[in-house]
Scaffold this active site. Structure first.
Site, PDB file in Angstrom:
ATOM      1  N   GLY A 131       0.779  -1.251   0.000  1.00 57.67           N
ATOM      2  CA  GLY A 131       0.000   0.000   0.000  1.00 57.67           C
ATOM      3  C   GLY A 131       0.800   1.285   0.000  1.00 57.67           C
ATOM      4  O   GLY A 131       0.338   2.312  -0.504  1.00 57.67           O
TER       5      GLY A 131
ATOM      6  N   ASP B 289       0.480   3.243   4.271  1.00 55.82           N
ATOM      7  CA  ASP B 289      -0.543   3.999   3.558  1.00 55.82           C
ATOM      8  C   ASP B 289      -1.611   4.534   4.504  1.00 55.82           C
ATOM      9  O   ASP B 289      -1.997   5.693   4.429  1.00 55.82           O
ATOM     10  CB  ASP B 289      -1.179   3.149   2.442  1.00 55.82           C
ATOM     11  CG  ASP B 289      -1.648   1.773   2.924  1.00 55.82           C
ATOM     12  OD1 ASP B 289      -1.483   1.460   4.123  1.00 55.82           O
ATOM     13  OD2 ASP B 289      -2.171   1.001   2.104  1.00 55.82           O
TER      14      ASP B 289
ATOM     15  N   ASP C 225      -5.640   2.198  10.233  1.00 55.20           N
ATOM     16  CA  ASP C 225      -7.053   1.834  10.383  1.00 55.20           C
ATOM     17  C   ASP C 225      -7.246   1.384  11.834  1.00 55.20           C
ATOM     18  O   ASP C 225      -7.425   2.197  12.721  1.00 55.20           O
ATOM     19  CB  ASP C 225      -7.389   0.758   9.352  1.00 55.20           C
ATOM     20  CG  ASP C 225      -8.854   0.376   9.342  1.00 55.20           C
ATOM     21  OD1 ASP C 225      -9.673   1.159   9.852  1.00 55.20           O
ATOM     22  OD2 ASP C 225      -9.203  -0.710   8.833  1.00 55.20           O
TER      23      ASP C 225
ATOM     24  N   VAL D  91     -11.400   3.131   1.384  1.00 58.87           N
ATOM     25  CA  VAL D  91     -10.868   3.980   0.321  1.00 58.87           C
ATOM     26  C   VAL D  91      -9.879   3.216  -0.550  1.00 58.87           C
ATOM     27  O   VAL D  91      -9.216   2.289  -0.092  1.00 58.87           O
ATOM     28  CB  VAL D  91     -10.198   5.243   0.892  1.00 58.87           C
ATOM     29  CG1 VAL D  91     -11.224   6.137   1.559  1.00 58.87           C
ATOM     30  CG2 VAL D  91      -9.080   4.901   1.867  1.00 58.87           C
TER      31      VAL D  91
HETATM   32  P1  IMP Z   1      -4.756  -1.767  10.380  1.00 60.17           P
HETATM   33  O1  IMP Z   1      -3.822  -2.850  10.811  1.00 60.17           O
HETATM   34  O2  IMP Z   1      -6.193  -2.084  10.703  1.00 60.17           O
HETATM   35  O3  IMP Z   1      -4.356  -0.392  10.850  1.00 60.17           O
HETATM   36  O4  IMP Z   1      -4.772  -1.791   8.817  1.00 60.17           O
HETATM   37  C1  IMP Z   1      -3.782  -1.261   8.080  1.00 60.17           C
HETATM   38  C2  IMP Z   1      -3.770  -1.877   6.707  1.00 60.17           C
HETATM   39  O5  IMP Z   1      -5.070  -2.258   6.257  1.00 60.17           O
HETATM   40  C3  IMP Z   1      -3.271  -0.846   5.728  1.00 60.17           C
HETATM   41  O6  IMP Z   1      -1.874  -0.979   5.540  1.00 60.17           O
HETATM   42  C4  IMP Z   1      -4.046  -1.150   4.468  1.00 60.17           C
HETATM   43  O7  IMP Z   1      -3.319  -2.056   3.675  1.00 60.17           O
HETATM   44  C5  IMP Z   1      -5.310  -1.835   4.927  1.00 60.17           C
HETATM   45  N1  IMP Z   1      -6.476  -0.919   4.915  1.00 60.17           N
HETATM   46  C6  IMP Z   1      -7.106  -0.373   5.971  1.00 60.17           C
HETATM   47  N2  IMP Z   1      -8.111   0.418   5.596  1.00 60.17           N
HETATM   48  C7  IMP Z   1      -8.125   0.385   4.244  1.00 60.17           C
HETATM   49  C8  IMP Z   1      -8.943   1.036   3.242  1.00 60.17           C
HETATM   50  O8  IMP Z   1      -9.858   1.823   3.512  1.00 60.17           O
HETATM   51  N3  IMP Z   1      -8.633   0.748   1.952  1.00 60.17           N
HETATM   52  C9  IMP Z   1      -7.630  -0.082   1.591  1.00 60.17           C
HETATM   53  N4  IMP Z   1      -6.831  -0.695   2.487  1.00 60.17           N
HETATM   54  C10 IMP Z   1      -7.081  -0.468   3.805  1.00 60.17           C
HETATM   55 MG    MG Z   2      -1.154  -2.126   3.569  1.00 61.61          MG
END
Ligand code: IMP
Ligand code: MG
Length: 170
Positions: free
Chosen positions: A38, A94, A97, A147
């Site tokens: 990403g 990127d 989340d 997104v």
């Molecule tokens: P986290 O571990 O939940 O913070 O997720 C982080 C990873 O999930 C990011 O590096 C993205 O690859 C993916 N991700 C989270 N939200 C989105 C989104 O809205 N679109 C695309 N990829 C996302």
């Molecule tokens: Mg990612």
């Protein structure tokens, strides 16, 4: 698809972040570690603004699997990392989340005897974080929607879009 952040606004903000990073690291060499896949576009645009002693490394982490937009199990592949011992590292992703990915990656990098560690994300989703974690550099705060574009994908599609868009439910 609805455009959330147009290309020119992304470029403007990336240049601002680069100025901030350049100020913070003017006196020490920096290694930017991008999280695949990403951060690819963000990384490529950001580093071209940086007139610094700079190394680039990559690490792969994936939590979103195939045709799903909810987080799954996290897999970290560190095979692409350069030697990081004694280096000042900026981990770049990127989007923040739930925060699980960055927290896990930070834990992993901190086992490598690095000199310092900061984190940067292009996007931070409001109201989604499950862990207390504050990136050192954040491009944009965005609402809780899925997104795509500018490196972010749905099932590995849309990464090449120069803007960020909200993917509508099918
Ligand atoms: P986290 O571990 O939940 O913070 O997720 C982080 C990873 O999930 C990011 O590096 C993205 O690859 C993916 N991700 C989270 N939200 C989105 C989104 O809205 N679109 C695309 N990829 C996302
Ligand atoms: Mg990612």
């Amino acid at each position: 698809m609805k455009i959330l952040i147009p290309a020119d606004q992304i470029q403007q903000r990336v240049a601002e972040l680069a100025r901030q990073i350049a100020r913070d690291y003017h006196d020490r060499p920096l290694t930017i570690v991008g999280v695949l896949t990403g951060s690819l576009i963000f990384l490529a645009d950001l580093v071209r603004h940086l007139d610094l002693h700079l190394r680039i490394g990559l690490i792969q982490a994936s939590s979103y699997r195939g045709e799903t937009t909810t987080p799954g199990e996290l897999t970290i592949s560190p095979e692409l990392l350069p030697e990081l011992r004694g280096r000042h590292v900026l981990l770049l992703d990127d989007i923040l989340d739930t925060g699980q990915t960055l927290v896990r990656l930070v834990e992993r990098l901190q086992t490598l005897e690095i000199a310092s560690l900061r984190t940067g994300v292009l996007l931070r989703k409001i109201g989604r974080q499950q862990v207390a974690f504050e990136p050192d550099y954040t491009g944009f705060d965005i609402p809780d929607a899925f997104v795509v574009g500018y490196g972010l994908d749905y099932n590995d599609e849309y990464r090449h879009l120069p803007y960020l868009a909200v993917l509508k439910d099918e």
